[in-house]
Design a protein around this motif. Structure first.
Motif, PDB file in Angstrom:
ATOM      1  N   PRO A   1      -1.287   2.043   4.915  1.00  0.00           N
ATOM      2  CA  PRO A   1       0.087   2.309   4.510  1.00  0.00           C
ATOM      3  C   PRO A   1       0.975   2.591   5.724  1.00  0.00           C
ATOM      4  O   PRO A   1       0.495   2.813   6.837  1.00  0.00           O
ATOM      5  CB  PRO A   1      -0.033   3.555   3.629  1.00  0.00           C
ATOM      6  CG  PRO A   1      -1.465   3.594   3.209  1.00  0.00           C
ATOM      7  CD  PRO A   1      -2.222   3.013   4.351  1.00  0.00           C
TER       8      PRO A   1
ATOM      9  N   THR B   1      -6.776   2.971   2.174  1.00  0.00           N
ATOM     10  CA  THR B   1      -6.412   2.576   3.534  1.00  0.00           C
ATOM     11  C   THR B   1      -7.623   1.948   4.201  1.00  0.00           C
ATOM     12  O   THR B   1      -8.734   1.969   3.670  1.00  0.00           O
ATOM     13  CB  THR B   1      -5.914   3.780   4.350  1.00  0.00           C
ATOM     14  OG1 THR B   1      -5.385   3.337   5.611  1.00  0.00           O
ATOM     15  CG2 THR B   1      -7.035   4.788   4.589  1.00  0.00           C
TER      16      THR B   1
ATOM     17  N   TYR C   1      -5.597   8.177  -1.549  1.00  0.00           N
ATOM     18  CA  TYR C   1      -4.938   6.895  -1.302  1.00  0.00           C
ATOM     19  C   TYR C   1      -5.891   5.932  -0.607  1.00  0.00           C
ATOM     20  O   TYR C   1      -6.921   6.320  -0.060  1.00  0.00           O
ATOM     21  CB  TYR C   1      -3.640   7.067  -0.499  1.00  0.00           C
ATOM     22  CG  TYR C   1      -3.767   7.520   0.933  1.00  0.00           C
ATOM     23  CD1 TYR C   1      -3.872   6.590   1.974  1.00  0.00           C
ATOM     24  CD2 TYR C   1      -3.720   8.871   1.260  1.00  0.00           C
ATOM     25  CE1 TYR C   1      -3.939   7.004   3.296  1.00  0.00           C
ATOM     26  CE2 TYR C   1      -3.793   9.298   2.584  1.00  0.00           C
ATOM     27  CZ  TYR C   1      -3.905   8.352   3.594  1.00  0.00           C
ATOM     28  OH  TYR C   1      -3.980   8.773   4.904  1.00  0.00           O
TER      29      TYR C   1
ATOM     30  N   GLN D   1       0.803  -1.217   0.000  1.00  0.00           N
ATOM     31  CA  GLN D   1       0.000   0.000   0.000  1.00  0.00           C
ATOM     32  C   GLN D   1       0.837   1.268   0.000  1.00  0.00           C
ATOM     33  O   GLN D   1       0.295   2.363  -0.084  1.00  0.00           O
ATOM     34  CB  GLN D   1      -0.975  -0.010   1.167  1.00  0.00           C
ATOM     35  CG  GLN D   1      -2.064  -1.063   0.995  1.00  0.00           C
ATOM     36  CD  GLN D   1      -3.264  -0.784   1.865  1.00  0.00           C
ATOM     37  OE1 GLN D   1      -3.147  -0.657   3.071  1.00  0.00           O
ATOM     38  NE2 GLN D   1      -4.434  -0.701   1.250  1.00  0.00           N
ATOM     39  N   ASN D   2       2.157   1.146   0.091  1.00  0.00           N
ATOM     40  CA  ASN D   2       3.019   2.319   0.002  1.00  0.00           C
ATOM     41  C   ASN D   2       3.510   2.570  -1.420  1.00  0.00           C
ATOM     42  O   ASN D   2       4.121   3.603  -1.681  1.00  0.00           O
ATOM     43  CB  ASN D   2       4.221   2.179   0.937  1.00  0.00           C
ATOM     44  CG  ASN D   2       3.784   2.035   2.369  1.00  0.00           C
ATOM     45  OD1 ASN D   2       3.045   2.847   2.885  1.00  0.00           O
ATOM     46  ND2 ASN D   2       4.209   0.973   3.008  1.00  0.00           N
TER      47      ASN D   2
END
Length: 382
Positions: A153, A147, A145, A123-124
């Motif tokens: 992340p 999450t 993003y 997820q990064n």
């Protein structure tokens, strides 16, 4: 934004690197972050649209300001070997430090020291750090993003993003996806609305409807992914007879409904103005006995690269054909053409799709970001 006005690269966005602790000056380097480059320049790396994204960094002496976007970003815990520090860089990080870093180009990595690599670290990657273009109340757009409470992340990476103060974050739940990136389901595209842009979204229900259309046309025995290197080439009839497969796609559709609900509420876009493209999903586990997640079963049309505001490079979906025409292609082309976007189909099954990615995941883009007021001279949004 006036009607018909061109959206640069379908959504320009950038970040200012400032100390996440709050005590640093603007442009300072956060702790745990390596910076390399001419004159100590900082690359305010692309955290921008998946979609023609652009990042901008101020680089001394540059005639033109350009930015680099690399979805294949390194995992947390990977740093460049400088100042005697041990090199823990992943392969993708080493490529950036070795090949991209140079005059007027720098590479930055932010991570939580001591954090053990795991699937969460996917997820990064910056396929999960995109943006939406400017709109009312957000003159620099917003970082987007994925999450969730149980899967998020790296916190240091998130702190770095949030410390920029220029693009307040917008988050959606991507924890149901095996990889977990926002680019797997949404992409900013040009539109003929007042703001000049909208979102292309993956639509499993549409994909299943197109399978049924092919079956009604007498093409139920036709195989998907024909002519590709993949071993699995199911027939239309076989997929429609698989109740577990259909249930999995309905579940994926509901997750995407939830994402859309957040995006519409936060951006003010209209549901009817979205561009829906057909994508089938399957639920798998990366390791035997490991956690399951959804992946694009058919190449994900929404996971492409905006070459310009009007040209979109999309993975060839290899969908069912009726009278010689790929229904997934036709539906996508017509939906995108309504906003003035042309599709350039890219064959990516062997080199990206089978590895869990698509065109967008496996490409890097250089953007010319010259012209206009530099974003780093604007006031923070908060």
């Amino acid at each position: 934004m006036e009607r018909g006005r061109r959206v640069p690269a379908a959504g320009v966005a950038a970040v200012r690197l400032v100390a996440a602790s709050g005590g640093g000056r603007r442009g300072a380097v956060p702790a745990g972050c390596d910076v390399h480059g001419r004159h100590g320049a900082v690359v305010a790396g692309h955290l921008a649209a998946g979609h023609g994204r652009t990042g901008r960094g101020e680089r001394s002496g540059a005639r033109r300001r350009r930015a680099h976007h690399a979805d294949a970003a390194a995992r947390p815990g990977a740093v460049g070997a400088t100042g005697g520090r041990r090199n823990h860089a992943s392969r993708s990080a080493r490529l950036l430090f070795r090949d991209f870093r140079g005059p007027d180009a720098a590479v930055v990595q932010e991570f939580t020291p001591g954090r053990a690599p795991s699937g969460v670290d996917l997820q990064n990657f910056t396929g999960n750090f995109e943006s939406v273009p400017p709109y009312e109340g957000h003159p620099q757009g917003r970082v987007l993003y994925g999450t969730a409470p149980r899967r998020a992340p790296d916190p240091a990476f998130v702190r770095m993003v949030e410390a920029q103060g220029v693009q307040p974050a917008l988050t959606i739940d991507t924890s149901w996806l095996l990889v977990g990136h926002v680019d797997e389901t949404v992409h900013v595209v040009r539109a003929g609305n007042e703001r000049g842009w909208t979102l292309a979204v993956a639509d499993p229900r549409l994909a299943v409807d197109l399978l049924r259309r092919a079956q009604r046309a007498g093409e139920g025995g036709q195989r998907l992914f024909a002519g590709t290197s993949t071993e699995r080439k199911p027939t239309v009839d076989a997929l429609l007879a698989d109740q577990g497969f259909l249930a999995g796609n309905e579940q994926a559709a509901r997750h995407i409904d939830d994402q859309i609900g957040v995006l519409l509420r936060e951006t003010g876009l209209s549901r009817g103005g979205l561009v829906r493209v057909p994508v089938l999903y399957a639920t798998i586990s990366a390791d035997r006995g490991g956690p399951e997640g959804a992946i694009a079963y058919s190449p994900g049309v929404a996971n492409g690269l905006s070459l310009t505001g009007r040209d979109y490079a999309a993975p060839d979906p290899h969908g069912p054909k009726v009278r010689g025409r790929d229904l997934f292609r036709v539906e996508s082309e017509e939906a995108l053409a309504a906003g003035g976007v042309r599709v350039q189909w890219v064959e990516n099954v062997a080199w990206s799709h089978l590895a869990g990615g698509e065109v967008h995941c496996a490409t890097n883009a250089l953007r010319d970001t010259s012209g206009g007021t530099p974003w780093w001279r604007t006031a923070p949004s908060r």
